[in-house]
Structure formats: structure tokens, C-alpha cells
Design an enzyme around this catalytic site. Sequence first.
Site, PDB file in Angstrom:
ATOM      1  N   GLY A 179      11.859  -2.663   1.284  1.00  0.00           N
ATOM      2  CA  GLY A 179      10.794  -3.555   0.850  1.00  0.00           C
ATOM      3  C   GLY A 179      10.279  -3.149  -0.508  1.00  0.00           C
ATOM      4  O   GLY A 179      10.502  -2.023  -0.967  1.00  0.00           O
ATOM      5  N   CYS A 237       8.086   5.496   0.326  1.00  0.00           N
ATOM      6  CA  CYS A 237       7.667   4.495  -0.650  1.00  0.00           C
ATOM      7  C   CYS A 237       8.376   4.754  -1.969  1.00  0.00           C
ATOM      8  O   CYS A 237       8.448   5.901  -2.418  1.00  0.00           O
ATOM      9  CB  CYS A 237       6.153   4.585  -0.836  1.00  0.00           C
ATOM     10  N   LEU A 238       8.872   3.696  -2.585  1.00  0.00           N
ATOM     11  CA  LEU A 238       9.521   3.842  -3.898  1.00  0.00           C
ATOM     12  C   LEU A 238       8.556   4.439  -4.927  1.00  0.00           C
ATOM     13  O   LEU A 238       8.990   5.079  -5.882  1.00  0.00           O
ATOM     14  CB  LEU A 238      10.007   2.475  -4.396  1.00  0.00           C
ATOM     15  N   HIS A 244       0.204  -2.606  -0.722  1.00  0.00           N
ATOM     16  CA  HIS A 244       0.334  -2.485  -2.180  1.00  0.00           C
ATOM     17  C   HIS A 244      -0.457  -3.580  -2.896  1.00  0.00           C
ATOM     18  O   HIS A 244      -0.959  -3.367  -4.002  1.00  0.00           O
ATOM     19  CB  HIS A 244       1.806  -2.581  -2.609  1.00  0.00           C
ATOM     20  N   GLU A 280       4.077  -3.071   2.654  1.00  0.00           N
ATOM     21  CA  GLU A 280       4.159  -3.788   1.369  1.00  0.00           C
ATOM     22  C   GLU A 280       2.871  -4.528   1.066  1.00  0.00           C
ATOM     23  O   GLU A 280       2.423  -4.573  -0.087  1.00  0.00           O
ATOM     24  CB  GLU A 280       5.339  -4.763   1.364  1.00  0.00           C
TER      25      GLU A 280
HETATM   26 ZN   LIG Z   1       5.510   1.378  -0.894  1.00  0.00          ZN
END
Ligand SMILES: [Zn+2]
Length: 173
Positions: A47, A96-97, A142, A139
Site C-alpha cells: 500500500g 511502512c515505506l 497517512h 494507509e
Molecule cells: Zn505507511
Amino acid sequence: MAILDILVYPDSRLKQVSRPVERFDEALRAFIQDLEETMRAGPGGVGIAAPQVGRFERMVIVDVSSKLKIKHHNRLILINPVITSQEGTAVGREGCLSVPDYTGNVARAKFITLQAQDEFGRERVYQMERYEARAVQHEMDHLDGLLFLDRLVGRRDLFRRQIVESSKPQDTG
Ligand SMILES: [Zn+2]
């Protein structure tokens, strides 16, 4: 198509609250393609949210179809998403990216009903459960400037990633 730069914690822009998407045009759809390509370029990416690449508008992509044996909707583009009902809670590990070096345990609703628009502005309603519901909730956080770090179950629920990734890397979003 392009792979976009991802904002990484502790970049203060990750705390920004995103505004609703109002124009559903070709430019929006081109951005969504780039956003998806960026998600797929990350390790284990399931995601991504637009503010993670510095575009502070309420849209996310979730695709947990790489996970076998779970119920899911394939790739989802969720614009202006709102959770209209939720049930149950479960604790699970999240990555998380934007927080590449850590994972953490977070409590999320097990079942959610979600209203969102697609990339053409059409209204949709989804029922989701467990892993997919968790990814969507991660997501959506964010969009309100929250990271999983803000929701850790306890102080011991933060884990440093292995330097050498195991054969089964943690999922990220
Ligand atoms: Zn994230």
C-alpha cells in the site's frame, strides 16, 4: 510513468493532514499510475498513500493480492476514503515505506466498511477484513498525518528490521 521520492520519517511533512481530491482528471490518473509504480518498486509494498510522496491529497492504493489465502479485492484505488463502520480489534505487525528501519505492533479494527471514490470519481462501498482492512487503515492514517509509530501498542512493540532481509521480508506501506 515515474518512481517518485518517498518522504521518510522524521520528515515533518508526514504529519500534514491531506485535503480532499476534487478534480478527477487525466492528471490525477497519471499521478495514480506513478504512485502505484512507486508502491511496487518498494520491498513488499502492499500500500501507499499520496502524502508519502509529498502530494497532500486524500488518496491511497492498496494491493494485498501477493498474500495468498486471504480475502481481498485485488488492487484498490481509494480516493477520499471514509470508514463508515468497524468491528473487532486485532494486533498485528506493520511496516511502512516511510519508516524503512522499523516495524511495529499496532491494534486495528478487524472488519471495516469503507466508502471511497475511484479514479473517475465514482462512489464505491467495500467490506474488508483482517489483513486488507489493516492495510487500508494504515494507509488512511497517512492522510491524517499519522504513522504506525503513533499507534504502537506499547514501547516494546517497535522492532528494528534485520540488516539482511530474511527470505520473507515484512510488508510495507
Ligand atoms: Zn505507511
